[in-house]
Scaffold this active site. Structure first.
Site, PDB file in Angstrom:
ATOM      1  N   CYS A 187       0.787  -1.293  -0.034  1.00 24.11           N
ATOM      2  CA  CYS A 187      -0.047   0.108  -0.110  1.00 24.11           C
ATOM      3  C   CYS A 187       0.809   1.295   0.074  1.00 24.11           C
ATOM      4  O   CYS A 187       0.372   2.398  -0.341  1.00 24.11           O
ATOM      5  CB  CYS A 187      -0.923  -0.153   1.195  1.00 24.11           C
ATOM      6  SG  CYS A 187       0.027  -0.051   2.814  1.00 24.11           S
ATOM      7  N   CYS A 224      -2.401  -3.607   8.737  1.00 24.65           N
ATOM      8  CA  CYS A 224      -1.964  -2.278   9.122  1.00 24.65           C
ATOM      9  C   CYS A 224      -1.399  -2.337  10.306  1.00 24.65           C
ATOM     10  O   CYS A 224      -0.500  -1.467  11.036  1.00 24.65           O
ATOM     11  CB  CYS A 224      -3.035  -1.447   9.347  1.00 24.65           C
ATOM     12  SG  CYS A 224      -4.170  -1.549   7.396  1.00 24.65           S
TER      13      CYS A 224
HETATM   14 FE1  FES Z   1      -1.511   0.505   4.279  1.00 24.08          FE
HETATM   15 FE2  FES Z   1      -3.299   0.131   6.221  1.00 24.08          FE
HETATM   16  S1  FES Z   1      -3.672   0.076   4.054  1.00 24.08           S
HETATM   17  S2  FES Z   1      -1.209   0.055   6.396  1.00 24.08           S
END
Ligand code: FES
Length: 146
Positions: free
Chosen positions: A35, A104
């Site tokens: 991400c 996360c």
């Molecule tokens: Fe990247 Fe939560 S989506 S740490």
């Protein structure tokens, strides 16, 4: 049922311990390759106790809530306790995270470990290297989901 618990929303909208410690004794930075989110944790350590902790997270709401909760969980605690903090414990303290957001909370666990490792390295303190990420990955530790 709401996707996020009240605790997640509380720590996301009103995060604790945000910021930087200029004279930190240990700093850990980790990123999630998928991400692109990045978390940085600063520790102030006296006699093996975490007397202060701050974080900066460039990331999603769950990462911010996880950082905030994780800092609350380790503040005032011995390093040995902070080293046993798991992402599961962070997620549980937040009354849960959606399954696809559990990764996360891993950033918080990894950032704390990286900061403690930095403290050990700066002070020449021996530690079990198998329990820490590879030093060459220190500034860009990539977590892979399993
Ligand atoms: Fe990247 Fe939560 S989506 S740490």
């Amino acid at each position: 049922m709401a996707l996020y618990s009240e605790k997640v929303m509380d720590h996301f909208t009103n995060p604790r311990n945000v910021g930087k410690i200029d004279d930190a004794d240990g700093v850990g930075t980790v990123g999630n390759a998928k991400c692109g989110d990045i978390m940085k944790i600063y520790l102030k350590i006296e006699n093996d106790i975490i007397v202060d902790v701050k974080f900066n997270t460039f990331g999603c709401g769950s990462a911010i809530a996880s950082s905030s909760m994780a800092t609350e969980l380790i503040k005032g605690k011995p390093l040995a306790d902070a080293l046993t903090l798991t992402n599961k414990a962070v997620a549980e303290a937040l009354d849960g995270l959606p399954a696809h957001k559990l990764h996360c909370s891993v950033l918080a666990e990894e950032a704390i470990r990286a900061a403690i490792k930095d403290y050990y390295d700066r002070n020449g303190i021996e530690y079990d290297k198998t329990k820490f990420p590879d030093p060459s990955d220190e500034d860009e530790h990539h977590f892979e989901e399993d």
